[in-house]
Design an enzyme around this catalytic site. Structure first.
Site, short mmCIF file in Angstrom:
data_model
loop_
_atom_site.label_atom_id
_atom_site.label_comp_id
_atom_site.label_asym_id
_atom_site.label_seq_id
_atom_site.Cartn_x
_atom_site.Cartn_y
_atom_site.Cartn_z
N ARG A 95 0.85 -1.19 0.00
CA ARG A 95 0.00 0.00 0.00
C ARG A 95 0.89 1.25 0.00
O ARG A 95 1.94 1.27 0.64
CB ARG A 95 -0.84 -0.03 1.28
CG ARG A 95 -1.83 1.11 1.44
CD ARG A 95 -2.95 1.04 0.46
NE ARG A 95 -4.09 1.85 0.88
CZ ARG A 95 -5.07 2.20 0.06
NH1 ARG A 95 -5.04 1.82 -1.22
NH2 ARG A 95 -6.09 2.90 0.50
N THR A 371 -9.89 0.24 -9.76
CA THR A 371 -8.87 -0.63 -9.18
C THR A 371 -8.89 -1.86 -10.05
O THR A 371 -9.77 -1.99 -10.90
CB THR A 371 -9.27 -0.95 -7.73
OG1 THR A 371 -9.26 0.25 -6.98
CG2 THR A 371 -8.40 -1.97 -7.05
N ASP A 413 -7.59 8.51 0.36
CA ASP A 413 -8.18 7.46 1.20
C ASP A 413 -7.98 7.70 2.69
O ASP A 413 -8.50 6.95 3.53
CB ASP A 413 -7.59 6.09 0.83
CG ASP A 413 -8.35 5.43 -0.32
OD1 ASP A 413 -9.37 5.98 -0.77
OD2 ASP A 413 -7.94 4.34 -0.77
N SER A 442 -7.60 0.87 3.33
CA SER A 442 -8.08 0.44 2.01
C SER A 442 -9.25 -0.52 2.14
O SER A 442 -9.42 -1.17 3.17
CB SER A 442 -6.94 -0.27 1.28
OG SER A 442 -7.41 -0.88 0.10
N SER A 443 -10.05 -0.62 1.07
CA SER A 443 -11.12 -1.62 1.03
C SER A 443 -10.76 -2.80 0.13
O SER A 443 -11.57 -3.71 -0.04
CB SER A 443 -12.40 -0.99 0.48
OG SER A 443 -12.85 0.03 1.33
N GLY A 463 -13.76 -1.54 -7.03
CA GLY A 463 -15.06 -1.00 -6.63
C GLY A 463 -15.05 -0.10 -5.42
O GLY A 463 -16.10 0.16 -4.84
N GLY A 464 -13.87 0.38 -5.00
CA GLY A 464 -13.83 1.28 -3.85
C GLY A 464 -14.45 0.61 -2.63
O GLY A 464 -14.23 -0.57 -2.36
O1 DON Z 1 -7.89 1.16 -1.53
C1 DON Z 1 -9.06 1.44 -1.69
O2 DON Z 1 -9.95 0.97 -1.01
C2 DON Z 1 -9.46 2.36 -2.80
N1 DON Z 1 -8.41 3.31 -3.08
C3 DON Z 1 -9.76 1.53 -3.96
C4 DON Z 1 -10.25 2.33 -5.10
C5 DON Z 1 -10.97 1.44 -5.98
O3 DON Z 1 -11.34 0.34 -5.74
C6 DON Z 1 -11.31 1.92 -7.23
N2 DON Z 1 -11.94 0.79 -8.00
N3 DON Z 1 -12.62 0.43 -8.76
#
Ligand code: DON
Length: 560
Positions: A95, A371, A413, A442-443, A463-464
């Site tokens: 990360r 992501t 984040d 992070s997710s 998917g955040g």
């Molecule tokens: O680490 C995380 O949770 C976010 N920065 C992820 C961002 C993300 O999944 C974008 N995706 N589609």
């Protein structure tokens, strides 16, 4: 959400949700699944050369940095879960970190208000990249083929080029229409000519090829010291960023113990903090274990209600407790993973009406949703589950011309405003406030499930904030409802993240009756086209079955 971000996300959705069927593919000797068929083939070729799952995953990840630059990267960070054929698991945390000069109010103005977009669209939004360190460390410990051999295919793709596809072309057109917002993306897709490479043409990235060659020859130090580090630090200085050569020299990926849970006879291995994914997913699986699914039919109103209520509770704990373990040594991980807690949380669910999320203490931050995930298994049954990101699609939209790669905007984040939390989208709790050298929460949720002590299911998604729920429901679909991997990926999914207090649902997949019934129970509903972009493998009876989510237009499961 800012206008430019929401239109970029809309554009990416429009061009990536073309079809609604994913046929699973098969292999006897291995499988690579990613959101780029070219990258999956790259990984498969490495397996064919005798590489193991780690070699295949590293080669695929470098290839994605070339063929899928919206999220594939060397300028971002992520997580890798590895399980060997005997069920021994470990993880690698690469990360991004806050730079040494970061402060907890760095995105606030003199009145203490968040400066709009500053934590996503400025050079200060860039976290110290971790991807090269993570891939190098995982490969040094568990790879089989020489490092040079697994990096080389990406260099070839960057230098000789590959066929421009429609999703890249459409992104390029979008950036072309926004020269003021994205000055550095203006000649990213055009082979140094005046025009974007047309779909079907060959797109080359020679500068990226050169950077990758240095990484091939010098490994970790090729990125974090010397020529690349110098250029990167100079770019930051010129553009108002705060990352220095010292930040890069200090960056190390970390091998961490996975978080482990069980669901009936299965063992779930997932990423520990600074990912919130593993702890939250396992705590939801623990809640699922409390019910009898013979009386709770998949996709029925009570099912959706129960799943949403479980999500609400797990996400509240996520917001309250989780952050970078190196800065939060006392996080109550064992408590959160305890089956006794799940029992208590489930007992609190009223099956006739929605609970209300209490926003008086803290809220949630929006997260980007671009992501990418890749799943790899080799002929011996070793498995890798890897998710990495630039945060938003194409990260900060900032790219150094000479280095040829895009920088993340992962600083977004962190919780930007200490102590201030609202139900509409800000969280100010301590575990995830900005501190120098801290990793932002992070997710991302790369997961490997073992059956009879051996890797059985490899899965993950972008998917955040929705990632955890998307992966969780896919794992449940396989373990509880015995779905094949393609069906598990495509089946209807919902998302509830405690705050905002509402259920997001895949609008083509939930019946109007169910929606009405949920509303009458007090749920607020919001339809969206799709959740996630899952990439998964099931391995049983000596056969690898892979599927790439139909929401990924260019994705492929490639077995052999
Ligand atoms: O680490 C995380 O949770 C976010 N920065 C992820 C961002 C993300 O999944 C974008 N995706 N589609």
């Amino acid at each position: 959400m800012s206008l430019r971000l929401s239109s970029l996300l809309l554009l990416l959705c429009l061009f990536s949700t073309a079809k609604f069927s994913t046929a699973q593919t098969y292999g006897r000797n291995g499988m690579v699944v990613s959101t780029s068929s070219v990258a999956s083939e790259t990984g498969r070729d490495i397996l064919k050369k005798g590489g193991n799952a780690v070699d295949g995953a590293v080669a695929t990840a470098f290839a994605l940095a070339v063929t899928h630059p919206s999220a594939g990267n060397i300028g971002g960070g992520g997580f890798l879960v590895y399980m060997d054929a005997n069920g021994e698991a470990t993880t690698f945390d690469f990360r991004e970190k806050a730079p040494l000069k970061a402060t907890n109010d760095m995105f606030l103005d003199e009145n203490g208000d968040l400066i709009e977009n500053s934590n996503h669209f400025s050079a200060k939004a860039i976290g110290v990249p971790g991807t090269v360190a993570g891939l190098y460390k995982a490969h040094s410990k568990y790879g089989k083929l020489p490092w040079k051999e697994v990096v080389q295919p990406a260099i070839d793709l960057a230098t000789n080029g590959f066929i421009m596809n429609w999703s890249l072309y459409n992104a390029a057109k979008y950036f072309e229409s926004k020269p003021t917002e994205y000055p550095m993306m203006q000649d990213f897709f055009n082979n140094h000519s005046n025009a974007i490479v047309e779909p079907g043409g060959v797109w080359r990235q020679p500068e990226l090829g050169k950077t990758l060659s240095i990484i091939r020859d010098k490994g970790h130090n090729g990125f974090y010291k010397g020529e690349v580090a110098k250029k990167l630090a100079a770019f930051m200085k010129e553009n108002g960023g705060i990352i220095t050569e010292k930040d890069l020299a200090k960056y190390e990926a970390i091998e961490r113990k996975p978080v482990v849970g069980t669901y009936k006879d299965y063992q779930i291995c997932a990423m520990p903090p600074p990912s919130s994914g593993g702890v939250t997913l396992i705590s939801m699986m623990n809640m699922m274990e409390q019910v009898n699914f013979d009386t709770l039919e998949f996709n029925s109103t009570p099912y959706v209600h129960f799943v949403a209520e479980s999500m609400r509770r797990a996400y509240a704990n996520r917001a309250k407790h989780l952050g970078d373990p190196d800065f939060n040594p006392d996080m109550p991980i064992d408590f959160l993973l305890d089956k006794a807690l799940a029992k208590e949380l489930v007992a609190d669910i009223d099956m006739t009406k929605a609970t209300k999320s209490d926003s008086s203490n803290f809220g949630q931050m929006p997260e980007g949703d671009n992501t990418t995930h890749l799943s790899v298994m080799d002929k011996d049954g070793n498995a890798v589950s890897l998710t990495y990101t630039l945060e938003y699609a194409y990260g900060s939209g900032m790219v150094d011309k000479e280095l040829g790669f895009i920088f993340n905007n992962e600083m977004g984040d962190f919780n930007p405003k200490p102590g201030v939390t609202t139900s509409t989208g800000q969280i100010g709790t301590k575990p995830n406030l900005i501190e120098p050298e801290k990793r932002m929460l992070s997710s991302m949720t790369p997961v490997i499930v073992a059956k009879d002590g051996k890797p059985y299911l490899v899965i993950g998604s972008p998917g955040g904030r929705t990632i955890i729920n998307t992966v969780f429901q896919t794992v449940l679909n396989v373990l509880e409802f015995e779905m094949e991997i393609d069906n598990a990926i495509e089946a209807m999914k919902i998302h509830h993240q405690w705050l905002p207090d509402r259920i997001m649902y895949e609008e083509l997949l939930m019946s109007p009756d169910t929606r009405e019934a949920l509303k009458s129970m007090g749920h607020d509903l919001r339809g969206i086209s799709r959740l996630g972009q899952l990439m998964g493998i099931i391995y049983e009876d000596g056969i690898f079955k892979g599927a790439s989510d139909s929401s990924s237009g260019e994705g492929a499961a490639v077995g052999y």
